[in-house]
Motif scaffolding. Structure first.
Motif, PDB file in Angstrom:
ATOM      1  N   LEU A  76       0.833  -1.202   0.000  1.00 32.29           N
ATOM      2  CA  LEU A  76       0.000   0.000   0.000  1.00 32.29           C
ATOM      3  C   LEU A  76       0.869   1.255   0.000  1.00 32.29           C
ATOM      4  O   LEU A  76       1.915   1.298   0.646  1.00 32.29           O
ATOM      5  N   ASP A  77       0.402   2.269  -0.700  1.00 35.49           N
ATOM      6  CA  ASP A  77       1.205   3.488  -0.841  1.00 35.49           C
ATOM      7  C   ASP A  77       0.739   4.625   0.059  1.00 35.49           C
ATOM      8  O   ASP A  77       1.168   5.761  -0.108  1.00 35.49           O
ATOM      9  N   SER A  78      -0.128   4.328   1.023  1.00 30.53           N
ATOM     10  CA  SER A  78      -0.564   5.365   1.965  1.00 30.53           C
ATOM     11  C   SER A  78      -0.779   4.722   3.325  1.00 30.53           C
ATOM     12  O   SER A  78      -1.187   3.563   3.415  1.00 30.53           O
ATOM     13  N   PRO A  79      -0.509   5.455   4.388  1.00 31.85           N
ATOM     14  CA  PRO A  79      -0.673   4.902   5.738  1.00 31.85           C
ATOM     15  C   PRO A  79      -2.137   4.776   6.114  1.00 31.85           C
ATOM     16  O   PRO A  79      -3.007   5.373   5.462  1.00 31.85           O
ATOM     17  N   PRO A  80      -2.441   4.025   7.168  1.00 28.93           N
ATOM     18  CA  PRO A  80      -3.840   3.911   7.596  1.00 28.93           C
ATOM     19  C   PRO A  80      -4.366   5.255   8.099  1.00 28.93           C
ATOM     20  O   PRO A  80      -3.633   6.040   8.702  1.00 28.93           O
ATOM     21  N   SER A  81      -5.632   5.495   7.851  1.00 28.53           N
ATOM     22  CA  SER A  81      -6.254   6.775   8.182  1.00 28.53           C
ATOM     23  C   SER A  81      -7.146   6.643   9.408  1.00 28.53           C
ATOM     24  O   SER A  81      -8.037   5.788   9.450  1.00 28.53           O
ATOM     25  N   ILE A  82      -6.933   7.520  10.404  1.00 29.89           N
ATOM     26  CA  ILE A  82      -7.794   7.512  11.582  1.00 29.89           C
ATOM     27  C   ILE A  82      -9.177   8.047  11.234  1.00 29.89           C
ATOM     28  O   ILE A  82     -10.192   7.617  11.780  1.00 29.89           O
ATOM     29  N   ASP A  83      -9.267   8.999  10.292  1.00 31.06           N
ATOM     30  CA  ASP A  83     -10.560   9.552   9.901  1.00 31.06           C
ATOM     31  C   ASP A  83     -11.422   8.514   9.201  1.00 31.06           C
ATOM     32  O   ASP A  83     -12.655   8.546   9.306  1.00 31.06           O
ATOM     33  N   ASP A  84     -10.786   7.604   8.482  1.00 32.54           N
ATOM     34  CA  ASP A  84     -11.526   6.571   7.751  1.00 32.54           C
ATOM     35  C   ASP A  84     -11.633   5.269   8.536  1.00 32.54           C
ATOM     36  O   ASP A  84     -11.946   4.221   7.972  1.00 32.54           O
ATOM     37  N   ASN A  85     -11.334   5.327   9.820  1.00 30.77           N
ATOM     38  CA  ASN A  85     -11.544   4.175  10.704  1.00 30.77           C
ATOM     39  C   ASN A  85     -10.621   3.001  10.388  1.00 30.77           C
ATOM     40  O   ASN A  85     -10.935   1.849  10.688  1.00 30.77           O
ATOM     41  N   GLU A  86      -9.469   3.287   9.763  1.00 31.72           N
ATOM     42  CA  GLU A  86      -8.525   2.210   9.444  1.00 31.72           C
ATOM     43  C   GLU A  86      -7.591   1.901  10.611  1.00 31.72           C
ATOM     44  O   GLU A  86      -6.961   0.845  10.624  1.00 31.72           O
ATOM     45  N   ILE A  87      -7.488   2.830  11.529  1.00 32.67           N
ATOM     46  CA  ILE A  87      -6.581   2.669  12.650  1.00 32.67           C
ATOM     47  C   ILE A  87      -7.240   3.248  13.886  1.00 32.67           C
ATOM     48  O   ILE A  87      -7.948   4.256  13.810  1.00 32.67           O
ATOM     49  N   THR A  88      -7.064   2.591  15.009  1.00 33.85           N
ATOM     50  CA  THR A  88      -7.643   3.090  16.248  1.00 33.85           C
ATOM     51  C   THR A  88      -6.730   4.149  16.845  1.00 33.85           C
ATOM     52  O   THR A  88      -5.591   4.321  16.427  1.00 33.85           O
ATOM     53  N   ASP A  89      -7.244   4.853  17.849  1.00 36.38           N
ATOM     54  CA  ASP A  89      -6.422   5.876  18.493  1.00 36.38           C
ATOM     55  C   ASP A  89      -5.231   5.256  19.222  1.00 36.38           C
ATOM     56  O   ASP A  89      -4.263   5.943  19.535  1.00 36.38           O
ATOM     57  N   LYS A  90      -5.290   3.945  19.494  1.00 37.49           N
ATOM     58  CA  LYS A  90      -4.160   3.255  20.127  1.00 37.49           C
ATOM     59  C   LYS A  90      -3.065   2.915  19.127  1.00 37.49           C
ATOM     60  O   LYS A  90      -2.009   2.436  19.498  1.00 37.49           O
ATOM     61  N   GLY A  91      -3.341   3.149  17.840  1.00 34.81           N
ATOM     62  CA  GLY A  91      -2.359   2.824  16.822  1.00 34.81           C
ATOM     63  C   GLY A  91      -2.505   1.428  16.266  1.00 34.81           C
ATOM     64  O   GLY A  91      -1.649   0.962  15.509  1.00 34.81           O
ATOM     65  N   TYR A  92      -3.613   0.723  16.610  1.00 35.65           N
ATOM     66  CA  TYR A  92      -3.811  -0.636  16.129  1.00 35.65           C
ATOM     67  C   TYR A  92      -4.659  -0.629  14.869  1.00 35.65           C
ATOM     68  O   TYR A  92      -5.608   0.149  14.732  1.00 35.65           O
ATOM     69  N   ILE A  93      -4.319  -1.536  13.976  1.00 34.95           N
ATOM     70  CA  ILE A  93      -5.043  -1.648  12.718  1.00 34.95           C
ATOM     71  C   ILE A  93      -6.452  -2.177  12.954  1.00 34.95           C
ATOM     72  O   ILE A  93      -6.664  -3.110  13.726  1.00 34.95           O
ATOM     73  N   ASN A  94      -7.421  -1.558  12.283  1.00 37.85           N
ATOM     74  CA  ASN A  94      -8.801  -2.022  12.284  1.00 37.85           C
ATOM     75  C   ASN A  94      -9.008  -2.806  10.988  1.00 37.85           C
ATOM     76  O   ASN A  94      -9.175  -2.221   9.913  1.00 37.85           O
ATOM     77  N   GLN A  95      -8.949  -4.118  11.081  1.00 39.43           N
ATOM     78  CA  GLN A  95      -9.022  -4.997   9.909  1.00 39.43           C
ATOM     79  C   GLN A  95     -10.237  -4.688   9.039  1.00 39.43           C
ATOM     80  O   GLN A  95     -10.133  -4.516   7.830  1.00 39.43           O
ATOM     81  N   SER A  96     -11.406  -4.608   9.654  1.00 32.42           N
ATOM     82  CA  SER A  96     -12.623  -4.388   8.867  1.00 32.42           C
ATOM     83  C   SER A  96     -12.632  -3.005   8.239  1.00 32.42           C
ATOM     84  O   SER A  96     -13.104  -2.817   7.112  1.00 32.42           O
ATOM     85  N   GLY A  97     -12.093  -2.007   8.951  1.00 30.77           N
ATOM     86  CA  GLY A  97     -12.060  -0.651   8.401  1.00 30.77           C
ATOM     87  C   GLY A  97     -11.159  -0.553   7.182  1.00 30.77           C
ATOM     88  O   GLY A  97     -11.489   0.120   6.203  1.00 30.77           O
ATOM     89  N   VAL A  98     -10.017  -1.225   7.231  1.00 32.03           N
ATOM     90  CA  VAL A  98      -9.099  -1.211   6.090  1.00 32.03           C
ATOM     91  C   VAL A  98      -9.734  -1.922   4.895  1.00 32.03           C
ATOM     92  O   VAL A  98      -9.687  -1.423   3.756  1.00 32.03           O
ATOM     93  N   LEU A  99     -10.328  -3.067   5.125  1.00 29.82           N
ATOM     94  CA  LEU A  99     -10.923  -3.823   4.017  1.00 29.82           C
ATOM     95  C   LEU A  99     -12.063  -3.046   3.368  1.00 29.82           C
ATOM     96  O   LEU A  99     -12.269  -3.124   2.145  1.00 29.82           O
ATOM     97  N   LYS A 100     -12.775  -2.283   4.164  1.00 28.01           N
ATOM     98  CA  LYS A 100     -13.876  -1.479   3.614  1.00 28.01           C
ATOM     99  C   LYS A 100     -13.335  -0.344   2.759  1.00 28.01           C
ATOM    100  O   LYS A 100     -13.790  -0.113   1.638  1.00 28.01           O
ATOM    101  N   ARG A 101     -12.341   0.378   3.285  1.00 27.12           N
ATOM    102  CA  ARG A 101     -11.808   1.522   2.541  1.00 27.12           C
ATOM    103  C   ARG A 101     -10.989   1.072   1.337  1.00 27.12           C
ATOM    104  O   ARG A 101     -10.969   1.745   0.290  1.00 27.12           O
ATOM    105  N   ARG A 102     -10.305  -0.059   1.465  1.00 27.16           N
ATOM    106  CA  ARG A 102      -9.402  -0.513   0.394  1.00 27.16           C
ATOM    107  C   ARG A 102     -10.034  -1.632  -0.430  1.00 27.16           C
ATOM    108  O   ARG A 102      -9.334  -2.511  -0.939  1.00 27.16           O
ATOM    109  N   ALA A 103     -11.342  -1.603  -0.578  1.00 27.10           N
ATOM    110  CA  ALA A 103     -12.038  -2.675  -1.314  1.00 27.10           C
ATOM    111  C   ALA A 103     -11.516  -2.805  -2.742  1.00 27.10           C
ATOM    112  O   ALA A 103     -11.377  -3.920  -3.270  1.00 27.10           O
ATOM    113  N   GLU A 104     -11.187  -1.692  -3.372  1.00 27.41           N
ATOM    114  CA  GLU A 104     -10.663  -1.752  -4.737  1.00 27.41           C
ATOM    115  C   GLU A 104      -9.295  -2.426  -4.773  1.00 27.41           C
ATOM    116  O   GLU A 104      -8.972  -3.144  -5.712  1.00 27.41           O
TER     117      GLU A 104
END
Length: 632
Positions: A584-612
């Motif tokens: 991936l060429d961009s870091p996870p986005s807290i605004d798009d729910n890809e990463i929690t405030d603790k810095g942990y990846i939100n699996q479902s949030g990433v899959l939703k935003r990166r569906a393409e």
């Protein structure tokens, strides 16, 4: 087979040092496993929870202010680099003054104090002042204010909970978040440490108020069931929920910890800690632990990030704490520093009695290195304790209170905690019940109705296995987050946490995190977030490449491919083998729910935003140049 020790843990067992453990006074390990008619198991501690010694946590502050008035309670780095100290007597005086100021404002009942900024002495005073008179505090992650472009979560929280008071230490730094919060809660008072804004009340003015008997009257009305804190969940599945933390929850969580770690009372407790107080580990771990025992907490202005970890290392070397709490990423970075300079290990381990971590699994190699480095530095291994808990369990629900025979377990239920283990294939879903468990979510009946089973056990969504079915006293291993796991098209379940835990060490330090793909597909895949700073630092020719170009950089692709192939040789099964990957060429986005405030990846949030990206990963055999097909 009755043993379920992960292969990565089994691999390091022969490498553990044979040095004795540091002599630490732990409680006996005595648990009870009771089969239930429905096939579930109840795992509990035979040692009952001791009587709660206080009615509210403010009593601890009063006790120590009387018994040790001149001892430093809190210290924080000042502008001159020197420690600014607050004694127990000073803390009580200022907390009572702020309590009176809060009472004078006649804040609407049930509306919390919203805290936006980082740990500080003033934030601690505000929390203690509010909680001791029955005003709930809601500290939120500074990331919601500082890492978000729109401060969307601040807007949401302000609308839903209508804070009566908003606090930020630095009004300029938090100006955008303050404006958003005030727009959605326009009648809220505004408290800041500075005098920049005419509308804001300086904290020093509140702390200079003269207390009256009204403080004592309000203090006396606070009981075990009074709400003290509202701590937010990560919001990985939507808006963060506000977890109710009563005085009983907080006090009981401390008592159960002290029962199994009696050594905490044997010498003055000294801790250096950065864990934020908007998380239960910071608020009910370090801060509450030091307060209970009349110790000293140094507020670390370092963090486990490259440009700040040096501050943490220096503070630890100077202070030499006797207990350390941390997250896995922090321990990974401390181990790296100690390997570079063995003198650091001698300083950090000099007085350390125990290390406790949580929030995620710790890499087996880091566990091993901590034992090896402590043995080399002191001749003794430092006990390393993990735990299983959540915001809803206050902290902790399980804990290790013995020199670990097997590294990496979650321990066992502490006194007063019952764990229900519901069979789920070769694992157990774990649920908790006890006085440290929240009674629910604030103003959220819908969430409350689906968060507890018919016997009152809180549903955690986590899975565990016994290290040894025949010897439950050896502890539990984490076996994944139920909501993250998925099935391949073959019907085979994929344990996301297990695969990620085995895969990421093979890609260190070039990949920061991975999200697994393959739901209802034939092969397991992965999306990789790149550690661009390390790639540019370590790989020749990468320094001047932008993030997109890095994903197509052949030397990096070769390293990633080799790491995946090493993983696949160790774990060749269809539910563990990575067949394709995308950089991936961009870091996870807290605004798009890809990463929690603790810095942990939100699996479902990433899959939703990166569906393409997922679709591209599986579209045919001829993939784009940032995608990798891994040979069988």
């Amino acid at each position: 087979m009755s043993r379920h020790i992960p292969e990565t843990i089994q691999a390091i067992e022969p490498l553990r040092p044979d040095a004795p453990f540091r002599e630490v006074d732990f409680a006996p390990v005595d648990v009870l496993l009771t089969p239930q008619p429905d096939g579930s198991l109840i795992l509990s501690n035979r040692q009952p929870l001791a009587a709660l010694p206080v009615t509210q946590i403010g009593e601890y502050l009063r006790h120590h202010a009387a018994q040790r008035p001149h001892q430093t309670f809190l210290a924080e780095p000042g502008a001159d680099g020197q420690w600014q100290r607050l004694t127990y007597a000073q803390a009580l005086t200022k907390a009572n003054a702020v309590s009176q100021w809060l009472l004078d404002q006649q804040l609407p009942a049930g509306r919390p104090v919203l805290i936006l900024s980082e740990n500080s002495i003033n934030q601690a005073l505000l929390q203690f002042a509010a909680m001791q008179i029955g005003v709930p505090v809601m500290p939120v992650s500074p990331a919601y204010s500082l890492m978000s472009e729109a401060c969307g979560k601040i807007a949401d929280l302000s609308q839903r909970f209508l804070p009566a008071l908003i606090y930020a230490g630095n009004s300029r730094r938090f100006a955008k978040a303050l404006a958003v919060a005030r727009a959605h809660s326009p009648d809220a008072l505004w408290l800041c440490d500075d005098n920049v804004n005419a509308d804001a009340i300086p904290f020093d003015r509140a702390a200079a108020t003269s207390p009256t008997h009204a403080v004592e009257e309000a203090f006396g009305r606070v009981g075990h069931d009074t709400i003290a804190r509202l701590l937010l969940t990560s919001g990985s599945t939507g808006s963060p929920k506000a977890v109710i933390m009563t005085q009983r929850n907080i006090i009981a969580s401390g008592v159960l910890w002290d029962q199994v770690w009696p050594f905490l009372a044997k010498e003055p407790l000294v801790m250096v800690d950065w864990l934020p107080w908007n998380h239960t580990a910071g608020a009910h771990g370090a801060l509450a632990m030091v307060l209970r025992h009349g110790g000293t907490l140094y507020l670390d202005d370092g963090k486990p990030v490259p440009h700040l970890i040096g501050r943490t290392v220096q503070h630890l070397r100077d202070i030499k704490p006797n207990v350390m709490t941390n997250v896995p990423r922090g321990l990974d970075m401390l181990v790296a520093a100690m390997e570079d300079d063995p003198a650091i290990a001698k300083d950090i381990f000099a007085r350390l009695n125990a290390i406790v971590y949580g929030g995620a699994s710790l890499a087996p190699n880091t566990l091993l290195k901590l034992e090896q480095l402590s043995a080399q530095a002191t001749g003794r291994r430092i006990p390393i304790s993990s735990s299983l808990g959540s915001t809803e369990t206050t902290m902790p629900a399980t804990l290790i209170w013995w020199p670990p025979k097997v590294l990496g377990t979650l321990g066992l239920p502490a006194p007063g905690v019952e764990a229900k283990l519901v069979p789920l294939g070769d694992r157990y879903e774990i649920r908790f019940r006890g006085p440290n468990i929240t009674r629910g979510y604030y103003n959220d009946d819908a969430a409350n109705q689906k968060s507890y089973d018919e016997e009152g056990f809180m549903l955690t969504g986590d899975a565990v296995v016994f290290a040894d079915d025949e010897h439950p006293e050896e502890g539990l291993f984490y076996a994944g987050r139920l909501s993250e796991n998925f099935k391949l098209a073959t019907g085979t379940w994929v344990s996301v946490a297990t695969v990620r835990g085995n895969l990421l060490p093979q890609l260190h330090p070039f990949v920061t995190d991975a999200v697994l793909t393959g739901h209802d597909r034939n092969e397991l895949g992965a999306l990789f977030f790149l550690n661009t700073s390390q790639i540019r630092k370590r790989l020749a020719g990468a320094a001047d490449l932008d993030d997109a170009a890095l994903t197509q950089f052949a030397p990096l692709q070769d390293i990633i491919r080799e790491g995946i192939e090493r993983h696949n040789r160790n774990f060749p099964g269809s539910s563990t083998r990575i067949a394709r990957a995308l950089l991936l060429d961009s870091p996870p986005s807290i605004d798009d729910n890809e990463i929690t405030d603790k810095g942990y990846i939100n699996q479902s949030g990433v899959l939703k935003r990166r569906a393409e990206a997922v679709k591209r990963l599986y579209d045919g055999q001829t993939l784009d140049s940032d995608c990798l097909i891994i040979d069988t």
